[in-house]
Design a protein around this motif. Structure first.
Motif, PDB file in Angstrom:
ATOM      1  N   SER A  86       0.834  -1.206   0.000  1.00 54.80           N
ATOM      2  CA  SER A  86       0.000   0.000   0.000  1.00 54.80           C
ATOM      3  C   SER A  86       0.863   1.248   0.000  1.00 54.80           C
ATOM      4  CB  SER A  86      -0.920   0.023   1.228  1.00 54.80           C
ATOM      5  OG  SER A  86      -1.837  -1.030   1.174  1.00 54.80           O
ATOM      6  N   ALA A  87       1.936   1.227   0.790  1.00 52.10           N
ATOM      7  CA  ALA A  87       2.839   2.376   0.848  1.00 52.10           C
ATOM      8  C   ALA A  87       3.479   2.608  -0.518  1.00 52.10           C
ATOM      9  CB  ALA A  87       3.913   2.150   1.910  1.00 52.10           C
ATOM     10  N   LEU A  88       3.943   1.539  -1.153  1.00 46.99           N
ATOM     11  CA  LEU A  88       4.590   1.674  -2.452  1.00 46.99           C
ATOM     12  C   LEU A  88       3.616   2.202  -3.497  1.00 46.99           C
ATOM     13  CD1 LEU A  88       7.082   1.398  -4.185  1.00 46.99           C
ATOM     14  CD2 LEU A  88       6.529  -1.033  -4.486  1.00 46.99           C
ATOM     15  N   ALA A  89       2.418   1.676  -3.526  1.00 46.61           N
ATOM     16  CA  ALA A  89       1.423   2.151  -4.496  1.00 46.61           C
ATOM     17  C   ALA A  89       1.101   3.624  -4.252  1.00 46.61           C
ATOM     18  CB  ALA A  89       0.160   1.297  -4.423  1.00 46.61           C
ATOM     19  N   ALA A  90       0.927   4.013  -3.011  1.00 48.02           N
ATOM     20  CA  ALA A  90       0.589   5.406  -2.690  1.00 48.02           C
ATOM     21  C   ALA A  90       1.722   6.352  -3.072  1.00 48.02           C
ATOM     22  CB  ALA A  90       0.264   5.531  -1.202  1.00 48.02           C
ATOM     23  N   VAL A  91       2.947   5.993  -2.746  1.00 42.92           N
ATOM     24  CA  VAL A  91       4.089   6.851  -3.057  1.00 42.92           C
ATOM     25  C   VAL A  91       4.308   6.916  -4.568  1.00 42.92           C
ATOM     26  CG1 VAL A  91       6.593   7.086  -2.828  1.00 42.92           C
ATOM     27  CG2 VAL A  91       5.197   6.624  -0.815  1.00 42.92           C
ATOM     28  N   ALA A  92       4.178   5.792  -5.266  1.00 43.07           N
ATOM     29  CA  ALA A  92       4.352   5.789  -6.721  1.00 43.07           C
ATOM     30  C   ALA A  92       3.302   6.676  -7.393  1.00 43.07           C
ATOM     31  CB  ALA A  92       4.290   4.364  -7.266  1.00 43.07           C
ATOM     32  N   GLU A  93       2.056   6.583  -6.956  1.00 40.16           N
ATOM     33  CA  GLU A  93       1.002   7.428  -7.529  1.00 40.16           C
ATOM     34  C   GLU A  93       1.264   8.899  -7.237  1.00 40.16           C
ATOM     35  OE1 GLU A  93      -2.615   5.759  -5.972  1.00 40.16           O
ATOM     36  OE2 GLU A  93      -2.778   4.349  -7.645  1.00 40.16           O
ATOM     37  N   ALA A  94       1.666   9.206  -6.004  1.00 47.33           N
ATOM     38  CA  ALA A  94       1.948  10.596  -5.641  1.00 47.33           C
ATOM     39  C   ALA A  94       3.141  11.131  -6.427  1.00 47.33           C
ATOM     40  CB  ALA A  94       2.194  10.704  -4.137  1.00 47.33           C
ATOM     41  N   HIS A 118       0.536   3.537 -15.567  1.00 47.51           N
ATOM     42  CA  HIS A 118      -0.258   3.755 -14.360  1.00 47.51           C
ATOM     43  C   HIS A 118       0.171   2.748 -13.300  1.00 47.51           C
ATOM     44  CE1 HIS A 118      -2.893   6.385 -16.629  1.00 47.51           C
ATOM     45  NE2 HIS A 118      -2.795   5.496 -17.604  1.00 47.51           N
ATOM     46  N   VAL A 119       0.025   3.133 -12.058  1.00 46.69           N
ATOM     47  CA  VAL A 119       0.337   2.223 -10.955  1.00 46.69           C
ATOM     48  C   VAL A 119      -0.805   1.234 -10.823  1.00 46.69           C
ATOM     49  CG1 VAL A 119       0.745   2.059  -8.473  1.00 46.69           C
ATOM     50  CG2 VAL A 119       1.671   3.988  -9.771  1.00 46.69           C
ATOM     51  N   ARG A 120      -0.442  -0.022 -10.630  1.00 47.69           N
ATOM     52  CA  ARG A 120      -1.451  -1.077 -10.508  1.00 47.69           C
ATOM     53  C   ARG A 120      -0.845  -2.223  -9.710  1.00 47.69           C
ATOM     54  NH1 ARG A 120      -4.612  -3.367 -15.769  1.00 47.69           N
ATOM     55  NH2 ARG A 120      -5.343  -5.311 -14.911  1.00 47.69           N
ATOM     56  N   GLU A 121      -1.689  -2.980  -9.037  1.00 47.23           N
ATOM     57  CA  GLU A 121      -1.204  -4.178  -8.359  1.00 47.23           C
ATOM     58  C   GLU A 121      -1.501  -5.366  -9.264  1.00 47.23           C
ATOM     59  OE1 GLU A 121      -1.652  -6.240  -4.072  1.00 47.23           O
ATOM     60  OE2 GLU A 121      -1.698  -4.051  -4.118  1.00 47.23           O
ATOM     61  N   ASP A 123      -0.471  -9.567  -9.646  1.00 43.43           N
ATOM     62  CA  ASP A 123       0.174 -10.762  -9.087  1.00 43.43           C
ATOM     63  C   ASP A 123       0.918 -10.470  -7.785  1.00 43.43           C
ATOM     64  OD1 ASP A 123      -0.724 -12.382 -11.215  1.00 43.43           O
ATOM     65  OD2 ASP A 123       1.002 -11.808 -12.449  1.00 43.43           O
ATOM     66  N   GLY A 124       0.303  -9.658  -6.935  1.00 41.65           N
ATOM     67  CA  GLY A 124       0.887  -9.370  -5.628  1.00 41.65           C
ATOM     68  C   GLY A 124       2.018  -8.363  -5.636  1.00 41.65           C
ATOM     69  N   ARG A 125       2.279  -7.728  -6.779  1.00 41.58           N
ATOM     70  CA  ARG A 125       3.343  -6.713  -6.890  1.00 41.58           C
ATOM     71  C   ARG A 125       2.747  -5.388  -7.320  1.00 41.58           C
ATOM     72  NH1 ARG A 125       7.646  -8.622 -11.217  1.00 41.58           N
ATOM     73  NH2 ARG A 125       7.030  -6.534 -11.717  1.00 41.58           N
ATOM     74  N   VAL A 126       3.415  -4.308  -6.962  1.00 44.72           N
ATOM     75  CA  VAL A 126       3.022  -2.980  -7.433  1.00 44.72           C
ATOM     76  C   VAL A 126       3.844  -2.720  -8.691  1.00 44.72           C
ATOM     77  CG1 VAL A 126       2.879  -0.533  -6.870  1.00 44.72           C
ATOM     78  CG2 VAL A 126       2.511  -2.245  -5.077  1.00 44.72           C
ATOM     79  N   VAL A 127       3.155  -2.427  -9.794  1.00 49.21           N
ATOM     80  CA  VAL A 127       3.812  -2.329 -11.092  1.00 49.21           C
ATOM     81  C   VAL A 127       3.409  -1.053 -11.820  1.00 49.21           C
ATOM     82  CG1 VAL A 127       3.907  -4.852 -11.343  1.00 49.21           C
ATOM     83  CG2 VAL A 127       1.977  -3.584 -12.319  1.00 49.21           C
ATOM     84  N   TRP A 128       4.224  -0.721 -12.821  1.00 51.05           N
ATOM     85  CA  TRP A 128       3.869   0.305 -13.800  1.00 51.05           C
ATOM     86  C   TRP A 128       3.164  -0.441 -14.935  1.00 51.05           C
ATOM     87  CZ3 TRP A 128       4.204   4.806 -11.754  1.00 51.05           C
ATOM     88  CH2 TRP A 128       5.250   5.163 -10.918  1.00 51.05           C
ATOM     89  N   TRP A 129       1.916  -0.092 -15.208  1.00 53.92           N
ATOM     90  CA  TRP A 129       1.068  -0.788 -16.157  1.00 53.92           C
ATOM     91  C   TRP A 129       0.821   0.085 -17.383  1.00 53.92           C
ATOM     92  CZ3 TRP A 129      -1.065  -5.478 -16.815  1.00 53.92           C
ATOM     93  CH2 TRP A 129      -2.148  -5.603 -17.673  1.00 53.92           C
ATOM     94  N   CYS A 130       0.982  -0.484 -18.561  1.00 51.13           N
ATOM     95  CA  CYS A 130       0.693   0.199 -19.817  1.00 51.13           C
ATOM     96  C   CYS A 130      -0.616  -0.360 -20.368  1.00 51.13           C
ATOM     97  CB  CYS A 130       1.818  -0.023 -20.824  1.00 51.13           C
ATOM     98  SG  CYS A 130       1.455   0.642 -22.472  1.00 51.13           S
ATOM     99  N   ALA A 131      -1.517   0.517 -20.734  1.00 54.58           N
ATOM    100  CA  ALA A 131      -2.795   0.078 -21.297  1.00 54.58           C
ATOM    101  C   ALA A 131      -2.626  -0.497 -22.694  1.00 54.58           C
ATOM    102  CB  ALA A 131      -3.787   1.238 -21.334  1.00 54.58           C
ATOM    103  N   GLY A 132      -1.512  -0.241 -23.348  1.00 55.42           N
ATOM    104  CA  GLY A 132      -1.262  -0.777 -24.684  1.00 55.42           C
ATOM    105  C   GLY A 132      -2.142  -0.120 -25.724  1.00 55.42           C
TER     106      GLY A 132
END
Length: 166
Positions: A86-94, A118-121, A123-132
């Motif tokens: 949660s901390a990683l996702a919040a900081v990455a988004e901010a 975009h930040v997304r979870e 498979d249990g990881r916080v990742v940078w996601w491309c919509a393609g």
């Protein structure tokens, strides 16, 4: 912290958050700053800044800022730093909000599609996601937050032209 921010916050100046004050946010920011270093080598690492709570007894508000103290977006949610994902996702988004709005550029960018991620979870990881590309199929994981290795986000049109000329 550069120009005076007091006029914007009723005379209260933001302060730099010292390392160790918020260990969960510190750990998350260290991962995000790996990505900043790889994709925005001309930028200094991001920092945490804080403002006192709006009401007496309320926790202070912590933000992710550029090295000059500027930030954009909402404060990090108090208590979210206790859970690492949660901390990683919040900081990455901010961080993404701050970089995008203060530097006026999409960050980070998928090298394959030239789209902001975009930040997304996943498979249990916080990742940078491309919509393609919509016609080319579903989106994909670019990298885990803190694991970028390419130049994505490093410069928009000018940098792409430079890379094409090589």
């Amino acid at each position: 912290m550069g120009e005076s921010w007091g006029a914007f916050f009723g005379g209260v100046e933001p302060r730099w958050v010292e390392v160790g004050e918020h260990p969960g946010w510190d750990a998350a920011l260290a991962l995000v700053n790996r990505d900043v270093g790889v994709t925005l080598p001309e930028e200094e690492p991001l920092r945490l800044v804080a403002l006192p709570g709006y009401e007496e007894g309320a926790p202070e508000s912590v933000y992710v800022a550029l090295a000059n103290g500027e930030w954009h977006g909402n404060a990090l949610e108090p208590g979210a730093e206790e859970e690492p994902r949660s901390a990683l996702a919040a900081v990455a988004e901010a961080a993404q909000d701050t970089v995008t709005e203060r530097l006026w550029r999409a960050w980070p960018v998928c090298d394959e599609h030239r789209l902001g991620t975009h930040v997304r979870e996943e498979d249990g990881r916080v990742v940078w996601w491309c919509a393609g590309e919509r016609r080319a199929g579903p989106g994909h994981v670019v990298a885990g937050v803190g694991e970028l290795t390419g130049v994505g986000g490093a410069g928009g049109r000018r940098a792409r032209r430079k890379r094409r000329k090589r």
